[in-house]
Write a protein that holds these residues in place. Structure first.
Motif, PDB file in Angstrom:
ATOM      1  N   VAL A  40       0.851  -1.192   0.000  1.00 32.12           N
ATOM      2  CA  VAL A  40       0.000   0.000   0.000  1.00 32.12           C
ATOM      3  C   VAL A  40       0.881   1.234   0.000  1.00 32.12           C
ATOM      4  O   VAL A  40       1.845   1.319   0.775  1.00 32.12           O
ATOM      5  N   THR A  41       0.582   2.180  -0.879  1.00 33.75           N
ATOM      6  CA  THR A  41       1.292   3.452  -0.880  1.00 33.75           C
ATOM      7  C   THR A  41       0.325   4.567  -0.505  1.00 33.75           C
ATOM      8  O   THR A  41      -0.787   4.643  -1.038  1.00 33.75           O
ATOM      9  N   GLN A  42       0.733   5.404   0.422  1.00 36.67           N
ATOM     10  CA  GLN A  42      -0.113   6.496   0.892  1.00 36.67           C
ATOM     11  C   GLN A  42       0.167   7.750   0.070  1.00 36.67           C
ATOM     12  O   GLN A  42       1.300   8.021  -0.305  1.00 36.67           O
ATOM     13  N   GLY A  43      -0.869   8.525  -0.176  1.00 34.69           N
ATOM     14  CA  GLY A  43      -0.704   9.739  -0.964  1.00 34.69           C
ATOM     15  C   GLY A  43      -0.568  10.989  -0.128  1.00 34.69           C
ATOM     16  O   GLY A  43      -0.624  12.087  -0.658  1.00 34.69           O
ATOM     17  N   CYS A  44      -0.406  10.847   1.184  1.00 34.48           N
ATOM     18  CA  CYS A  44      -0.346  12.004   2.075  1.00 34.48           C
ATOM     19  C   CYS A  44       0.902  11.931   2.956  1.00 34.48           C
ATOM     20  O   CYS A  44       1.455  10.866   3.192  1.00 34.48           O
ATOM     21  N   GLN A  45       1.286  13.106   3.444  1.00 37.27           N
ATOM     22  CA  GLN A  45       2.444  13.195   4.331  1.00 37.27           C
ATOM     23  C   GLN A  45       2.057  14.000   5.559  1.00 37.27           C
ATOM     24  O   GLN A  45       1.396  15.040   5.443  1.00 37.27           O
ATOM     25  N   PRO A  46       2.441  13.550   6.756  1.00 35.10           N
ATOM     26  CA  PRO A  46       2.089  14.297   7.973  1.00 35.10           C
ATOM     27  C   PRO A  46       2.740  15.676   7.987  1.00 35.10           C
ATOM     28  O   PRO A  46       3.878  15.839   7.547  1.00 35.10           O
ATOM     29  N   VAL A  47       1.996  16.667   8.482  1.00 35.92           N
ATOM     30  CA  VAL A  47       2.515  18.036   8.569  1.00 35.92           C
ATOM     31  C   VAL A  47       2.589  18.498  10.017  1.00 35.92           C
ATOM     32  O   VAL A  47       2.914  19.665  10.272  1.00 35.92           O
ATOM     33  N   ALA A  48       2.286  17.592  10.945  1.00 31.94           N
ATOM     34  CA  ALA A  48       2.327  17.931  12.366  1.00 31.94           C
ATOM     35  C   ALA A  48       2.623  16.662  13.148  1.00 31.94           C
ATOM     36  O   ALA A  48       2.484  15.555  12.632  1.00 31.94           O
ATOM     37  N   PRO A  49       3.038  16.792  14.399  1.00 29.57           N
ATOM     38  CA  PRO A  49       3.327  15.600  15.204  1.00 29.57           C
ATOM     39  C   PRO A  49       2.075  14.741  15.389  1.00 29.57           C
ATOM     40  O   PRO A  49       0.949  15.241  15.366  1.00 29.57           O
ATOM     41  N   ILE A  88      -9.052  -1.054  -0.923  1.00 26.70           N
ATOM     42  CA  ILE A  88      -9.136  -2.128   0.059  1.00 26.70           C
ATOM     43  C   ILE A  88      -7.780  -2.796   0.173  1.00 26.70           C
ATOM     44  O   ILE A  88      -7.191  -3.198  -0.846  1.00 26.70           O
ATOM     45  N   ALA A  89      -7.278  -2.905   1.374  1.00 21.55           N
ATOM     46  CA  ALA A  89      -6.057  -3.662   1.641  1.00 21.55           C
ATOM     47  C   ALA A  89      -6.164  -4.241   3.039  1.00 21.55           C
ATOM     48  O   ALA A  89      -6.586  -3.556   3.977  1.00 21.55           O
ATOM     49  N   ARG A  90      -5.799  -5.524   3.150  1.00 18.90           N
ATOM     50  CA  ARG A  90      -6.029  -6.269   4.390  1.00 18.90           C
ATOM     51  C   ARG A  90      -7.517  -6.201   4.727  1.00 18.90           C
ATOM     52  O   ARG A  90      -8.349  -6.545   3.895  1.00 18.90           O
ATOM     53  N   SER A  91      -7.873  -5.736   5.911  1.00 20.25           N
ATOM     54  CA  SER A  91      -9.291  -5.657   6.287  1.00 20.25           C
ATOM     55  C   SER A  91      -9.776  -4.216   6.336  1.00 20.25           C
ATOM     56  O   SER A  91     -10.835  -3.942   6.890  1.00 20.25           O
ATOM     57  N   HIS A  92      -9.013  -3.291   5.724  1.00 22.00           N
ATOM     58  CA  HIS A  92      -9.305  -1.868   5.867  1.00 22.00           C
ATOM     59  C   HIS A  92      -9.787  -1.246   4.561  1.00 22.00           C
ATOM     60  O   HIS A  92      -9.435  -1.688   3.463  1.00 22.00           O
ATOM     61  N   LEU A  93     -10.572  -0.183   4.713  1.00 20.46           N
ATOM     62  CA  LEU A  93     -10.923   0.695   3.607  1.00 20.46           C
ATOM     63  C   LEU A  93     -10.051   1.939   3.698  1.00 20.46           C
ATOM     64  O   LEU A  93     -10.015   2.608   4.732  1.00 20.46           O
ATOM     65  N   TYR A  94      -9.347   2.238   2.618  1.00 20.09           N
ATOM     66  CA  TYR A  94      -8.431   3.369   2.601  1.00 20.09           C
ATOM     67  C   TYR A  94      -8.966   4.476   1.692  1.00 20.09           C
ATOM     68  O   TYR A  94      -9.933   4.292   0.959  1.00 20.09           O
ATOM     69  N   GLY A  95      -8.275   5.623   1.727  1.00 20.57           N
ATOM     70  CA  GLY A  95      -8.508   6.711   0.800  1.00 20.57           C
ATOM     71  C   GLY A  95      -7.178   7.336   0.429  1.00 20.57           C
ATOM     72  O   GLY A  95      -6.228   7.312   1.222  1.00 20.57           O
ATOM     73  N   TYR A  96      -7.082   7.874  -0.800  1.00 24.87           N
ATOM     74  CA  TYR A  96      -5.874   8.545  -1.287  1.00 24.87           C
ATOM     75  C   TYR A  96      -4.673   7.611  -1.341  1.00 24.87           C
ATOM     76  O   TYR A  96      -3.534   8.034  -1.200  1.00 24.87           O
ATOM     77  N   THR A  97      -4.927   6.326  -1.524  1.00 24.67           N
ATOM     78  CA  THR A  97      -3.823   5.360  -1.541  1.00 24.67           C
ATOM     79  C   THR A  97      -3.776   4.644  -2.882  1.00 24.67           C
ATOM     80  O   THR A  97      -4.680   4.752  -3.713  1.00 24.67           O
ATOM     81  N   GLY A  98      -2.704   3.900  -3.072  1.00 20.14           N
ATOM     82  CA  GLY A  98      -2.601   2.958  -4.178  1.00 20.14           C
ATOM     83  C   GLY A  98      -2.286   1.582  -3.614  1.00 20.14           C
ATOM     84  O   GLY A  98      -1.473   1.472  -2.680  1.00 20.14           O
ATOM     85  N   VAL A  99      -2.926   0.562  -4.141  1.00 21.40           N
ATOM     86  CA  VAL A  99      -2.690  -0.816  -3.692  1.00 21.40           C
ATOM     87  C   VAL A  99      -2.156  -1.604  -4.896  1.00 21.40           C
ATOM     88  O   VAL A  99      -2.895  -1.842  -5.850  1.00 21.40           O
ATOM     89  N   LEU A 100      -0.884  -1.956  -4.838  1.00 17.81           N
ATOM     90  CA  LEU A 100      -0.234  -2.661  -5.937  1.00 17.81           C
ATOM     91  C   LEU A 100      -0.007  -4.112  -5.525  1.00 17.81           C
ATOM     92  O   LEU A 100       0.609  -4.391  -4.494  1.00 17.81           O
ATOM     93  N   THR A 101      -0.507  -5.033  -6.343  1.00 15.74           N
ATOM     94  CA  THR A 101      -0.420  -6.466  -6.048  1.00 15.74           C
ATOM     95  C   THR A 101       0.107  -7.182  -7.278  1.00 15.74           C
ATOM     96  O   THR A 101      -0.386  -6.959  -8.382  1.00 15.74           O
TER      97      THR A 101
END
Length: 419
Positions: free
Chosen positions: A199-208, A403-416
């Motif tokens: 799974v690749t996330q499309g966001c980066q944290p901007v705060a702790p 969908i990856a594992r048992s989760h619903l994601y957003g703004y991600t890519g799932v490469l299999t």
């Protein structure tokens, strides 16, 4: 395992697109490195073709009579190797050559038989299905590994899924004919079908990262013991005295959530500054000045971790390259025969796929909010995948949720990939 034949095309008339795809598939099936007798087809269409879904499935089935099993869905966009089709009529098909006893197509009217023990599953779902999160988790529980991959259909019109099983379930399909609406469908795989998924996330944290210390449903009222709204304004350096600037910044801000953990050392953020796979990204949908709370598009509970984040093109690009590199490292043998190693060393990384690369085919499901434009140009996201992973057979779609594992994601890519 031989390579999976695949094809893709765009045309205002689906019959012409199907003809172009069939020509590609048939040409590849004559080549020694590609599978000549595949039985499972993965089909993805853009929503321009959604109203003709049954006609498309019937036509492909008639033209490929040895393919007994079909699965797929619709997207605002679809993907194949090195190309994305957004907001245009398009079709992509990949034919998988897998042992017939190692997979089963399932749907709401043809559930998995009790005698089949799935290890993983490709899942397509309708986002309007009630209690969808629970259904996905239940499906994951049915697999030995707990791993699902796939996404939610995306369409401005008819939301359709394809599911035809040739293992005796055809009678159970009734009048549906293999095209469905609502619920879940897909392909469950047995232990003999080896996949590698990231799974690749499309966001980066901007705060702790913060710990949710008080919440009510989807309203976060305290973070680390402080009013959540105050923490948000402090972390983003905003003030409600300048409402226009605050609203503009908040529209670009999301939250990354992680389930509670007993491991005090656990963190949702990697050393490289990227979110890990345990993080689920959700929208901020409102502020509650009276309760000093922040409302998000997800019910939360005390103990969960939260990090404010923004969609970041460079972070998304780097993380996509990272997961491709991880997959290649896992599937390619450390030691190749001399002839194979010499051939790979002499060839460009984007040369025609070979069995030595150990990837028979790939499925990529990305968020409809990503795609080429988010990465800098048409087809840019899939071009990154091709440069990093190599020129392997690939199909997929741009989803309303991943969908990856048992989760619903957003703004991600799932490469299999299939090994």
């Amino acid at each position: 395992m031989q390579l999976f034949p695949f094809g893709h095309a765009t045309h205002p008339q689906w019959q012409m697109a199907a003809g172009l795809v069939l020509a590609q598939l048939r040409a590849q099936m004559t080549l020694p490195t590609y599978a000549a007798h595949p039985t499972l087809a993965l089909v993805y269409i853009t929503d321009h073709y959604a109203a003709s879904a049954q006609d498309i499935l019937d036509h492909l089935g008639a033209e490929l009579p040895t393919v007994t099993d079909w699965s797929g869905t619709v997207g605002i966009g679809i993907a194949s190797s090195n190309v994305e089709y957004f907001d245009e009529p398009a079709l992509a098909v990949m034919l998988c050559a897998l042992p017939s006893d190692q997979y089963r197509v399932f749907s709401g009217v043809a559930p998995l038989p009790a005698t089949f023990r799935p290890y993983t599953a490709l899942v397509h779902a309708d986002g309007s299905t009630p209690e969808l999160g629970e259904l996905v988790a239940e499906m994951a529980d049915r697999t030995v590994t707990g791993y699902l991959f796939g996404g939610l259909a995306a369409s401005r019109g008819d939301v359709v899924q394809f599911a035809v099983g040739g293992n005796g379930n055809l009678r159970g399909h009734g009048k549906a004919g293999g095209v469905f609406r609502g619920g879940l469908s897909g392909v469950a795989f047995g232990e003999g079908v080896q996949i590698v998924s990231r799974v690749t996330q499309g966001c980066q944290p901007v705060a702790p990262e913060r710990r949710i210390t008080a919440a009510d449903g989807n309203l976060v009222t305290e973070l680390d013991g402080e009013p959540a709204l105050d923490v948000l304004l402090e972390d983003l350096q905003l003030t409600l005295e300048q409402p226009q600037a605050a609203v503009a910044a908040l529209r670009q801000t999301l939250v990354g959530l992680t389930e509670p953990s007993d491991d005090v050392a656990s963190t949702p953020v990697s050393r490289s500054g990227h979110f890990g796979e345990d993080v689920i990204v959700r929208h901020i949908i409102g502020l509650d000045p009276r309760r000093r709370g922040v409302a998000i598009a997800q019910n939360v509970e005390e103990g969960m971790k939260l990090a404010f984040c923004r969609r970041n093109v460079e972070a998304a690009r780097a993380d996509l390259v990272r997961i491709c590199a991880e997959i290649r490292e896992e599937v390619e043998p450390e030691e190749l025969p001399l002839a194979a190693a010499t051939a790979l060393a002499a060839a460009d990384a984007l040369a025609a796929p070979t069995p030595e690369r150990a990837i028979a085919g790939a499925v990529y499901v990305s968020c409809s909010g990503r795609g080429g434009p988010h990465f800098g140009g048409p087809s840019a996201e899939l071009q990154i995948v091709r440069r990093a992973l190599g020129d392997v057979p690939l199909v997929g779609f741009f989803a309303n949720g991943e969908i990856a594992r048992s989760h619903l994601y957003g703004y991600t890519g799932v490469l299999t990939v299939f090994r």
